[in-house]
Design a protein around this motif. Structure first.
Motif, short mmCIF file in Angstrom:
data_model
loop_
_atom_site.label_atom_id
_atom_site.label_comp_id
_atom_site.label_asym_id
_atom_site.label_seq_id
_atom_site.Cartn_x
_atom_site.Cartn_y
_atom_site.Cartn_z
N ALA A 115 -2.20 8.22 -5.21
CA ALA A 115 -3.40 7.36 -5.27
C ALA A 115 -4.51 7.93 -4.41
CB ALA A 115 -3.04 5.94 -4.83
N LYS A 116 -4.14 8.46 -3.25
CA LYS A 116 -5.14 9.04 -2.36
C LYS A 116 -5.80 10.24 -3.01
CE LYS A 116 -5.76 10.59 2.43
NZ LYS A 116 -5.06 10.87 3.72
N GLY A 117 -5.03 11.02 -3.78
CA GLY A 117 -5.58 12.18 -4.47
C GLY A 117 -6.22 11.83 -5.80
N ASP A 118 -6.32 10.51 -6.08
CA ASP A 118 -6.96 10.00 -7.30
C ASP A 118 -6.23 10.47 -8.57
OD1 ASP A 118 -8.88 8.26 -8.23
OD2 ASP A 118 -10.29 9.86 -8.76
N VAL A 119 -4.92 10.73 -8.44
CA VAL A 119 -4.11 11.09 -9.60
C VAL A 119 -3.75 9.83 -10.39
CG1 VAL A 119 -1.95 12.16 -10.38
CG2 VAL A 119 -3.21 13.13 -8.43
N ILE A 120 -3.48 8.75 -9.66
CA ILE A 120 -3.20 7.45 -10.28
C ILE A 120 -4.10 6.40 -9.65
CG2 ILE A 120 -0.79 7.93 -10.86
CD1 ILE A 120 0.03 6.48 -8.33
N LYS A 121 -4.31 5.30 -10.38
CA LYS A 121 -5.09 4.18 -9.87
C LYS A 121 -4.13 3.08 -9.43
CE LYS A 121 -9.19 5.89 -10.85
NZ LYS A 121 -10.15 6.25 -9.79
N LEU A 122 -4.19 2.72 -8.17
CA LEU A 122 -3.29 1.70 -7.63
C LEU A 122 -4.07 0.41 -7.42
CD1 LEU A 122 -0.46 1.04 -6.39
CD2 LEU A 122 -1.42 1.73 -4.18
N ASN A 123 -3.48 -0.72 -7.82
CA ASN A 123 -4.09 -2.01 -7.53
C ASN A 123 -3.04 -2.94 -6.95
OD1 ASN A 123 -2.75 -3.51 -9.82
ND2 ASN A 123 -3.93 -2.05 -11.03
N GLY A 124 -3.48 -4.12 -6.52
CA GLY A 124 -2.57 -5.06 -5.87
C GLY A 124 -1.41 -5.47 -6.76
N GLN A 125 -1.66 -5.64 -8.05
CA GLN A 125 -0.61 -6.00 -8.99
C GLN A 125 0.49 -4.95 -9.01
OE1 GLN A 125 -3.01 -8.42 -12.42
NE2 GLN A 125 -1.91 -6.64 -13.05
N SER A 126 0.09 -3.69 -9.19
CA SER A 126 1.06 -2.59 -9.25
C SER A 126 1.81 -2.46 -7.94
CB SER A 126 0.34 -1.28 -9.58
OG SER A 126 -0.32 -1.35 -10.81
N GLN A 127 1.11 -2.68 -6.84
CA GLN A 127 1.72 -2.56 -5.52
C GLN A 127 2.83 -3.59 -5.34
OE1 GLN A 127 -1.23 -2.59 -2.41
NE2 GLN A 127 0.28 -2.98 -0.82
N GLY A 128 2.56 -4.84 -5.73
CA GLY A 128 3.57 -5.88 -5.60
C GLY A 128 4.75 -5.66 -6.52
N ILE A 129 4.47 -5.27 -7.76
CA ILE A 129 5.53 -5.04 -8.74
C ILE A 129 6.40 -3.87 -8.31
CG2 ILE A 129 5.97 -4.28 -11.11
CD1 ILE A 129 3.58 -6.02 -11.94
N LEU A 130 5.78 -2.82 -7.74
CA LEU A 130 6.55 -1.67 -7.27
C LEU A 130 7.60 -2.09 -6.25
CD1 LEU A 130 7.03 1.42 -6.95
CD2 LEU A 130 5.24 1.41 -5.22
N SER A 131 7.19 -2.86 -5.25
CA SER A 131 8.12 -3.28 -4.19
C SER A 131 9.29 -4.07 -4.77
CB SER A 131 7.38 -4.12 -3.14
OG SER A 131 6.36 -3.38 -2.53
N ILE A 132 8.97 -5.03 -5.63
CA ILE A 132 10.01 -5.88 -6.20
C ILE A 132 10.94 -5.08 -7.11
CG2 ILE A 132 10.36 -7.75 -7.85
CD1 ILE A 132 9.60 -8.62 -5.00
N LEU A 133 10.35 -4.22 -7.92
CA LEU A 133 11.13 -3.43 -8.87
C LEU A 133 12.11 -2.50 -8.15
CD1 LEU A 133 11.23 -3.26 -11.95
CD2 LEU A 133 9.62 -1.35 -11.83
N VAL A 134 11.66 -1.86 -7.10
CA VAL A 134 12.52 -0.93 -6.36
C VAL A 134 13.67 -1.68 -5.70
CG1 VAL A 134 12.64 0.64 -4.40
CG2 VAL A 134 10.73 0.79 -5.98
#
Length: 725
Positions: free
Chosen positions: A228-247
């Motif tokens: 995300a820092k390298g602008d390869v992907i776009k990260l938003n709050g939704q994706s951030q929350g789902i990532l934590s739960i999914l993992v």
């Protein structure tokens, strides 16, 4: 030779687990600190979710040419219980100077003395509004917070003040997402710990499984942060929350499968290392197959036209990859180190091996139904023996009744209202911006501060403006002249032969009525100017809904085909994968049907985001296949020894508790999303939590085993296993 071999094994048992644990701890050491920084590379800008081809995205690019800044408008509204007097209006006239002094508010360009428009009184004299351009787009929450503090300190006594509009709503959304880094993770981990404690009655094992989830999450967060820092992907709050739960959910599920096989092997051999190798050999294929299936299903989101969906695909896939990796490397290493102590205080003891394969003739070919039950349920007791007996005695009645109940639940889909909701309805908790929007709607044109933006040919400005003004739902029309507020006498700004026309809506900019106005403008204005473009907040919402509905039609078949191919390769069959795919689709429909009824009649939700059906499908189908794979790989393994029907019963008995435990854990982790006060996440939390429980308790325990038992060996057609007599 033997001493050398023995030394090699001893060296391997000590060094390999140590290296793996140290490597993962290093990953956790690097990834842990990024939890506090990941919000720095996350954006919740609604426009950024759209594809570059969307008309509203093209208009947003044109806006940058006219305004030459990345300002976000904030609408400050001050309301009074009684009509404002001249003295009070004079007092309010001093607010722009104080608001303009807030760091992050755009400074005026000479010869202007203020970039803030207002005070603009309402027709009923009960409120005034100010239009405040927020220049620090990357720090909207802090700027809006400072504006609210200035208002609280300087608004006349007895009046209420709000900061709303796009900037105010964005700030409150960011505040709602702020719980993702801490509260959400804590709730999810606590829920998993309690469930594992109850299921395994062990203090050590839940800690080892949770450590596996945490190191997996650290690795995933580390990779996602730098992408995300390298602008390869776009990260938003939704994706951030789902990532934590999914993992957390996926890593725990994969860990439970390995733990179950490990405990089973510990009952058969005294050697911890031998038991671990046996467990690993039995569990790695279903774990890899499950993880690969989920990853491939998530990567299908790359075909979405919505940037938010397209970015979630690789983000979530990275999370599943690290869950898979941690469950197959870190967890075996710590299990090797702890051995039987991992299950303390109820350590598994070696029992006499139970040979469930029949002597001489293969029972699956010539045995009676009674023999199938005797072989399949040998050594199985408790609940899963009773379920197995039900499946074996009345297989057809079991799957028919289950099928009818699921179809009945699925009929609720007709009540699903997934056409999008207004931005003010997205936030479920208290919100100054939402309250401010309601005040604006009472006293001003609902679209104040968030106009429809129209890019038109400069030579046709008058005709386009006139046509816009005649559209029902438009309160006022003005051409951008480079000032903070409309000025009928100023010359319009022209860029590349085009002008920018702002049309203030009579209704709130994020309402269904506003989207209808946008549709009307797009249908009528091309007759006046063939190259006209219609954008703005309302158009962004409309384009998002339309694109999300198109994605559903595109991605759902793609996900089903991918999963079907994986199942065919794994099970070496055509019939079984088709049955399993049908079961997960039916389970999804039932879960969505019940969810629609609950949303409408229990929670009273105003509707659902257009992306909810797609997200629900991807998560429920992909994760539901996990349990199919856990069950059917064990059934196939047992069927090779004792025949299909006996194998179904034994596979059900051996995997019933682990699949149910995994389902409860996954449901609990997704339910934790409900602590974030946002409509989308609350709905996804319920859909996935309920759907996973439905899948594990009904579909995987009754429907699939009963169907498999009824179909018999033909489940494995055209493989050799399906051609037996």
């Amino acid at each position: 030779m033997e001493p050398t071999k023995w030394m090699q094994k001893r060296w391997l048992r000590i060094v390999l687990p140590l290296v793996l644990v140290v490597a993962w701890l290093a990953v956790a050491g690097l990834g842990g600190p990024t939890f506090g920084k990941i919000s720095d590379v996350s954006t919740n800008d609604q426009a950024a979710f759209l594809p570059a081809s969307a008309e509203s995205t093209v208009v947003a690019d044109w806006q940058q040419k006219f305004v030459d800044s990345t300002t976000i408008p904030a609408v400050v509204v001050v309301s009074s219980p009684t009509p404002l007097t001249q003295a009070q209006l004079g007092e309010l006239a001093a607010l722009p100077g104080k608001l303009g002094a807030v760091v992050g508010v755009q400074k005026p360009a000479p010869p202007q003395t203020s970039s803030i428009a207002g005070p603009i009184p309402s027709a009923d004299k009960l409120a005034v509004e100010f239009l405040v351009p927020v220049a620090d787009a990357g720090n909207v929450k802090a700027v809006v917070g400072d504006l609210r503090e200035v208002l609280a300190a300087n608004a006349p006594a007895g009046m209420s003040s709000y900061v709303t509009g796009p900037a105010g709503l964005t700030a409150d959304l960011v505040s709602a997402f702020s719980g993702i880094d801490g509260i959400l993770l804590l709730v999810a981990l606590l829920a998993v710990f309690v469930i594992l404690l109850v299921v395994y009655r062990s203090v050590v094992l839940p800690i080892l499984v949770l450590l596996t989830s945490v190191v997996a999450l650290c690795g995933a967060i580390l990779v996602v942060y730098y992408l995300a820092k390298g602008d390869v992907i776009k990260l938003n709050g939704q994706s951030q929350g789902i990532l934590s739960i999914l993992v957390i959910g996926a890593a725990t599920d994969y860990s439970l499968l390995l733990v179950a096989r490990f405990r089973e092997a510990l009952h058969q051999t005294q050697s911890t290392w031998t038991a671990l190798i046996r467990a690993y050999k039995a569990a790695w294929e279903p774990i890899v197959a499950s993880g690969s299936t989920v990853i491939l299903a998530l990567l299908c989101l790359l075909f979405s036209d919505l940037n938010s969906n397209r970015s979630l695909g690789p983000i979530a896939a990275i999370g599943i990859f690290f869950s898979l990796l941690a469950a197959l490397t870190f967890l075996p290493a710590v299990l090797a180190a702890f051995g039987r102590a991992a299950f303390w205080p109820f350590r598994p003891r070696v029992e006499h091996a139970h040979k469930h394969s029949a002597p001489e003739a293969a029972p699956g070919r010539n045995a009676t139904a009674r023999d199938d039950v005797a072989h399949g349920l040998a050594g199985i007791g408790g609940l899963w023996r009773r379920v197995g007996l039900l499946v074996s005695r009345r297989p057809r009645a079991t799957w028919v009744v289950t099928l009818v109940l699921l179809l009945a639940a699925g009929s609720g889909l007709l009540q699903l209202q997934a056409n999008g909701v207004s931005q003010t309805q997205v936030i479920l908790g208290p919100s100054n911006a939402v309250d401010g929007q309601k005040v604006l709607a009472r006293h001003f044109a609902g679209g104040s501060g968030s106009p429809v933006v129209i890019i038109a040919d400069a030579g046709k400005q008058a005709q386009v403006a006139d046509a816009v003004g005649r559209v029902p739902g438009i309160a006022s029309v003005s051409t951008y002249a480079g000032s903070g507020r409309p000025d009928a006498t100023a010359a319009p700004v022209v860029k590349e032969g085009r002008v920018m026309i702002d049309a203030t809506l009579a209704d709130q900019a994020d309402s269904a009525a506003a989207e209808t106005v946008v549709k009307t403008l797009r249908a009528q204005l091309p007759a006046v100017d063939a190259g006209v473009l219609v954008g703005g907040v309302s158009a962004i919402a409309l384009d998002t809904n339309v694109t999300a509905q198109r994605d559903l039609v595109t991605i759902v078949p793609l996900v089903l085909v991918v999963i079907l191919l994986v199942l065919m390769l794994l099970l070496r069959s055509i019939v079984a994968p088709l049955v399993l795919i049908g079961s997960v689709v039916l389970s999804y429909a039932a879960a969505m049907g019940v969810s629609a009824l609950v949303f409408n009649h229990v929670f009273g939700f105003p509707g659902a985001d257009a992306t909810v059906p797609l997200f629900g499908f991807v998560f429920l189908v992909a994760l539901g296949v996990d349990y199919n794979i856990f069950l059917m790989t064990r059934v196939r393994e047992e069927s090779q020894l004792m025949g299909t029907r006996a194998g179904v019963l034994r596979g059900l008995g051996k995997t019933g508790s682990v699949i149910t435990s995994a389902g409860v854990v996954l449901a609990a982790t997704f339910a934790a999303l409900g602590v974030i006060p946002l409509l989308f996440l609350a709905q996804i939390a319920f859909i996935v939590a309920f759907g996973v429980l439905l899948d594990t308790v009904v579909v995987r325990s009754l429907l699939v085993p009963a169907l498999s038992y009824d179909i018999g060996r033909r489940m494995w057609w055209p493989s050799k296993l399906g051609r037996g007599k």
